[in-house]
Structures are given as structure tokens and as C-alpha cells.
Design an enzyme around this catalytic site. Structure first.
Site, short mmCIF file in Angstrom:
data_model
loop_
_atom_site.label_atom_id
_atom_site.label_comp_id
_atom_site.label_asym_id
_atom_site.label_seq_id
_atom_site.Cartn_x
_atom_site.Cartn_y
_atom_site.Cartn_z
N VAL A 61 0.80 -1.22 0.00
CA VAL A 61 0.00 0.00 0.00
C VAL A 61 0.84 1.28 0.00
CG1 VAL A 61 -0.21 0.27 2.51
CG2 VAL A 61 -2.13 0.93 1.04
N TYR A 62 2.13 1.17 0.31
CA TYR A 62 2.97 2.36 0.31
C TYR A 62 3.11 2.89 -1.12
CZ TYR A 62 4.61 1.10 5.06
OH TYR A 62 4.69 0.79 6.40
N SER A 63 2.58 4.09 -1.31
CA SER A 63 2.61 4.74 -2.64
C SER A 63 2.04 3.83 -3.72
CB SER A 63 4.03 5.18 -3.00
OG SER A 63 4.44 6.25 -2.17
N ASN A 64 1.02 3.04 -3.32
CA ASN A 64 0.31 2.17 -4.28
C ASN A 64 1.27 1.26 -5.04
OD1 ASN A 64 -2.09 1.22 -5.44
ND2 ASN A 64 -1.82 2.51 -7.24
#
Length: 351
Positions: A61-64
Site C-alpha cells: 500500500v505504500y505509494s500504491n
């Protein structure tokens, strides 16, 4: 660098690990954390490896996904020098299959993460949150299959409550599935809730802690002080509403003691705050983040020395709060603590 066993496993990890949440810089939340691109990421990884920091933590989920992509590209040619930890389970889209810890989500998510990370294995996969809609048996069975396939080597959890974690461990033991060896949790001098239940659980069950946000969501940098505005560059400007809440007077009291100890030791406030964590029960690794080389080198200075017992006691006293029920009787009442002592003590004046 000190290396420690990660929970009740044979995996040794460095006392400090590197959090790649600053890699990628996409979206309002993660762009506020940082926007490190591949070239700079390589430089930061160089510094980490030279210092013995071999564990790199990220999440889908970090920066998609851009954090995983940047980390994977930056590690090309030296993959075997590093341990990769990533997390899965939070929403990656708006669809009904884009979140959670179902078998389908885990299998798809791991395959996607392997591609982004440019690797054939994930050394440590952690569930980013408990999924109340999926039976723990389904989740653990899927993780067992992924371990047997060699796609992940160790499993852990993140941001679980005590009963979430214990229910999962009991199911793993019952069926012979891999146990969570680590719990990635928030813990800091201005956020000691981890000690109330999760730390005793970790001691009893052999679950190590990987600590996220050791500086209290950017509050323990030395830049935030009583009567002064927030610094111009601070994640608190844009993300304070989603970070762990902290009472202002608690923060200022802790910073006052950190200032005193900084003067005594010649260490920076972040170094002292991280060193305090490294001496707490169950802590296997503290995740440090950095937007630039200067921040990284300063955080690396948290190891190789130790606070004195007297300095730790002062920090304990300044940061102590009364736990919520049902934990407070064991911290305040001699009768309760005689039969169930807490893993760390709380000063009498703070009880």
C-alpha cells in the site's frame, strides 16, 4: 550492528531496520512522508548495508506499490545481501477483492509484490491489519501454502490487538501452520500502549517486535517544543490526524528529559529515543526511516552505546501514563502485580 533473533525463530535481524515508506512518494499521505527515487534509494541502501542494516521493510500500500518497485530496483545486483519485509492486507483499490487477508487476496497480492520487488521470494511477509471478515484458518492455510511454495519464508502480523494475535497463534499451533514470529507495532516514548498487553503476549509466545514510528510520528525529532510552532517541513502538517494521538504536555515533558540527556551524552534526541526502545523487552528491530542521507546517518547513531539505568528511569517516569482497564490494577496494585507482574515497571508517581 547488533543482531537479534526475530521472535522464536532462527532468523537473525539487525537491531535497526530501514523503512522504505519514503520510497515512491505517491498520494497525499506517502508524498508527505517522502519521495525518494531509485538513485537516491540506492545511496541510502548503500549506507544501510555498510552499517549492517540488512532488513528493509515496505508494504504494497505504500505509494500504491511504488515503494516496493523502488526498493526492488534499488536492490538489483545485491538481493542476497538483504532481507526484504513487506506487508499486505490494506486496500489497494476500491473493489471487493482489493483488501483483506483472504486466500485469493494473499495469493494475488504476493504474486504482485514479487513482481514489483523483482525477487523470487519475500523473506518476511506481515499482514498489515487483522481481517475480521476472513476466518483466521483460511488466512493461515494460505500462508502455509505460500511458505511451502518458497514464495515467502517467514510470516508475521502488524497492528493486531492481543486477541487477534493470540487467536491466530492458537490456530497455527492447532493445525501445524507457520506461526507469526513478529508483530510490527507502534511503540515510542510518547506511545507506550504496546507494553500493556502486546509485550506480555510477545514474551509468553515468542513473538518479537518490529517497531514502527519510533519517533512518535515525527514528534521526537527535537524540532517540536513547548510554545513553538511546528517546523515548516513536518509530516504533522498534513498527517497528524491519522497518526497516533499524543497529549501535548506528555510530549513536552518527554522532550524536556530528552534535552537533558542529550546534553549529558552528546547524542541527538532521535538517537536517545531509539536507544531507549532498543533496551525494551521483546524488541527485535526498530524501523528507522529517512528522507535523506543526513537523517539516516543520524538515526544509525542510535546503536553502539547504551543509556544508563538512571537515564532510562528518568525517561520511563516522564513518559509513563496510567494504563486502561483491565491493565492498570497490575501496574498500580501490589496484590495484582504479585501474581501477574508487568514486563516493565511504571513509576509510582505516574500510577
Amino acid at each position: 550492528m547488533d543482531y537479534r533473533q526475530l521472535g522464536a525463530s532462527g532468523l537473525k535481524v539487525p537491531a535497526l531496520s530501514f523503512g522504505a515508506g519514503t520510497f515512491g512518494g505517491q498520494g497525499p499521505l506517502f508524498s508527505a512522508w517522502g519521495d525518494t527515487r531509485v538513485e537516491e534509494a540506492r545511496r541510502l541502501i548503500d549506507i544501510c548495508l555498510e552499517a549492517g542494516v540488512t532488513l528493509f521493510d515496505t508494504a504494497d500500500v505504500y505509494s500504491n506499490g511504488a515503494s516496493e518497485e523502488t526498493l526492488g530496483e534499488a536492490l538489483q545486483g545485491r538481493r542476497d545481501e538483504a532481507l526484504i519485509s513487506t506487508k499486505i492486507g490494506l486496500p489497494m483499490g476500491d473493489g471487493p477483492l482489493d483488501a483483506g487477508n483472504s486466500r485469493l487476496r494473499l495469493v494475488r497480492g504476493v504474486e504482485a509484490a514479487l513482481k514489483r520487488l523483482r525477487t523470487d521470494r519475500i523473506d518476511l511477509l506481515q499482514l498489515h491489519a487483522f481481517d475480521a471478515f476472513t476466518p483466521v484458518e483460511e488466512t493461515l492455510s494460505a500462508l502455509d501454502d505460500l511458505v511451502r511454495a518458497g514464495k515467502i519464508l517467514y510470516v508475521g502480523a502488524s497492528n493486531f490487538s492481543g486477541w487477534h494475535l493470540m487467536k491466530s497463534l492458537a490456530a497455527a499451533d492447532r493445525h501445524g501452520w507457520p506461526r507469526y514470529i513478529v508483530h510490527q507495532a507502534y511503540y515510542s516514548l510518547v506511545g507506550r500502549d504496546y507494553e500493556w498487553e502486546l509485550m506480555p503476549l510477545g514474551l509468553d509466545q515468542g513473538v518479537g517486535a518490529m517497531v514502527w514510528s519510533p519517533l512518535g510520528w515525527g514528534r521526537l525529532t527535537g524540532k517540536i517544543r513547548r510554545g513553538q510552532p511546528l517546523p515548516k517541513v513536518s509530516r504533522l502538517h498534513e498527517t497528524a490526524d491519522i497518526g497516533p494521538p499524543v497529549d501535548d504536555e506528555l510530549l513536552y515533558g518527554v522532550v524536556d528529559i530528552l534535552d537533558e540527556i542529550a546534553a549529558e551524552t552528546g547524542r541527538t534526541i532521535p538517537q536517545i529515543a531509539i536507544n531507549w526502545l532498543l533496551q525494551r523487552p521483546t524488541v527485535s528491530s526498530v524501523i528507522i526511516g529517512a528522507r535523506n542521507e543526513g537523517q539516516l546517518r543520524d538515526n544509525l547513531g542510535a546503536v553502539g552505546w547504551s543509556l544508563s539505568a538512571e537515564q532510562i528511569a528518568r525517561l520511563d517516569a516522564a513518559s509513563a501514563v496510567t494504563p486502561a482497564y483491565p491493565y492498570y490494577p497490575y501496574w498500580r496494585n501490589a496484590g495484582f502485580s504479585a501474581v501477574n507482574p508487568p514486563p516493565v515497571t511504571i513509576p509510582a508517581e505516574a500510577a
